[in-house]
Design an enzyme around this catalytic site. Structure first.
Site, PDB file in Angstrom:
ATOM      1  N   SER A  35       0.856  -1.185   0.000  1.00 46.34           N
ATOM      2  CA  SER A  35       0.000   0.000   0.000  1.00 46.34           C
ATOM      3  C   SER A  35       0.889   1.232   0.000  1.00 46.34           C
ATOM      4  O   SER A  35       2.017   1.205   0.506  1.00 46.34           O
ATOM      5  CB  SER A  35      -0.888   0.018   1.242  1.00 46.34           C
ATOM      6  OG  SER A  35      -1.529   1.269   1.400  1.00 46.34           O
ATOM      7  N   TYR A  93      -1.504  -1.081  10.162  1.00 45.48           N
ATOM      8  CA  TYR A  93      -1.627  -1.411   8.747  1.00 45.48           C
ATOM      9  C   TYR A  93      -0.412  -0.903   7.966  1.00 45.48           C
ATOM     10  O   TYR A  93       0.186  -1.648   7.175  1.00 45.48           O
ATOM     11  CB  TYR A  93      -2.901  -0.781   8.202  1.00 45.48           C
ATOM     12  CG  TYR A  93      -3.152  -1.031   6.728  1.00 45.48           C
ATOM     13  CD1 TYR A  93      -3.749  -2.203   6.301  1.00 45.48           C
ATOM     14  CD2 TYR A  93      -2.813  -0.075   5.771  1.00 45.48           C
ATOM     15  CE1 TYR A  93      -3.991  -2.437   4.953  1.00 45.48           C
ATOM     16  CE2 TYR A  93      -3.043  -0.301   4.430  1.00 45.48           C
ATOM     17  CZ  TYR A  93      -3.632  -1.477   4.026  1.00 45.48           C
ATOM     18  OH  TYR A  93      -3.854  -1.700   2.694  1.00 45.48           O
ATOM     19  N   LYS A 104       2.547  -3.138   5.975  1.00 45.24           N
ATOM     20  CA  LYS A 104       2.821  -3.017   4.543  1.00 45.24           C
ATOM     21  C   LYS A 104       4.276  -2.627   4.280  1.00 45.24           C
ATOM     22  O   LYS A 104       4.866  -3.052   3.275  1.00 45.24           O
ATOM     23  CB  LYS A 104       1.863  -1.999   3.925  1.00 45.24           C
ATOM     24  CG  LYS A 104       0.405  -2.450   3.939  1.00 45.24           C
ATOM     25  CD  LYS A 104       0.207  -3.781   3.228  1.00 45.24           C
ATOM     26  CE  LYS A 104      -1.261  -4.139   3.072  1.00 45.24           C
ATOM     27  NZ  LYS A 104      -1.444  -5.414   2.348  1.00 45.24           N
TER      28      LYS A 104
END
Length: 267
Positions: free
Chosen positions: A144, A157, A161
């Site tokens: 991401s 998150y 990533k």
């Protein structure tokens, strides 16, 4: 002859969103595809549709945070199709309570890492020996834009990533001479049914303003890149992080736009 004819692929999170787009594109380009997802019914529906349209697909129920299920995913794919050439580690989780460090729920942090980072690692662990048997393969990890920049929230998150990008480089370095390539795709905002449910028209327009392109991307944009990285057309590309984000990361002020969007969403 289609460019992925004779190849076998696994796509995790393949029942919806970016994963669904990748499954459909890989099948269109000739690959036999294992649609792997925690949503058993959704995965079966996708596989049935591909088979109905003349492709080859199976559905596999998998929680990528569980090693025994990841191993079974690889084994079932090889049992069904005889080989494994492509692994798209796409399944991920981005919980709504992923905020800043002082407010961090440590159990949530561990769960995010288990799905977003340990899951792809285990996919690689069990896929690489099968790829060796056929002289190589391609692993594509979905990271991401959040993995490259700081953010006002989504801390777990984003860290997962960023770790996935490091994992990509390690796999590429350790297994390149075996003909196994590994690359990372970094989507920006991608319009899916889930995105449309989550964001209002006003917020979607603000996000579009953050892009350099005159539109927001869809799953088909990521799928085209995944298919390219899965094929021999990209044989000299490995260990790379490839943005597919409408240019959002190169625009000054993009972070401020995203913060404004999130503040509007939360209020």
């Amino acid at each position: 002859m289609k460019k992925l004819e004779g190849k076998v692929a696994i796509v995790t999170g393949g029942a919806s969103g970016i994963g669904l787009g990748a499954v459909q594109r890989l099948a269109e380009d000739g690959a036999a595809v294992a649609v792997a997802d925690v949503n058993a019914e959704g995965a079966q529906q996708v596989a049935d549709e591909i088979n109905k349209n003349g492709g080859k697909a199976i559905a596999i129920t998998v929680d990528v945070a569980k090693e025994e299920e990841v191993k079974a995913m690889i084994d079932k794919t090889v049992e069904a199709f005889g080989r494994l050439d492509i692994l798209h580690n796409n399944a991920a989780w981005g919980p709504m309570n992923d905020k800043g460090i002082p407010e961090m729920d440590v159990d949530m942090w561990d769960a995010v890492m288990g799905i977003n980072l340990r899951g792809p690692m285990m996919g690689c662990k069990y896929a690489i020996p099968e790829m060796r048997k056929v002289g190589g393969g391609s692993i594509i990890n979905t990271a991401s834009a959040n993995g490259k920049v700081g953010d006002y929230e989504r801390t777990a998150y984003s860290a997962s990533k960023a770790g996935l990008m490091s994992l990509t480089r390690s796999v590429a370095t350790q297994h390149g001479k075996e003909g196994i390539r590994c690359n990372t795709v970094l989507p920006g905002l991608i319009v899916t049914p889930a995105t449309r449910r989550k964001f209002s028209t006003e917020l979607m327009e603000l996000m579009e303003e953050g892009n350099l392109t005159p539109y927001v991307g869809g799953p088909e944009d990521i799928a085209a890149l995944v298919s390219f990285l899965a094929s021999e057309e990209s044989r000299y590309i490995t260990g790379q992080e490839i943005n597919c984000d409408g240019g959002v990361l190169v625009r000054a002020g993009a972070g401020a736009i995203m913060k404004y969007v999130r503040d509007k969403e939360n209020n």
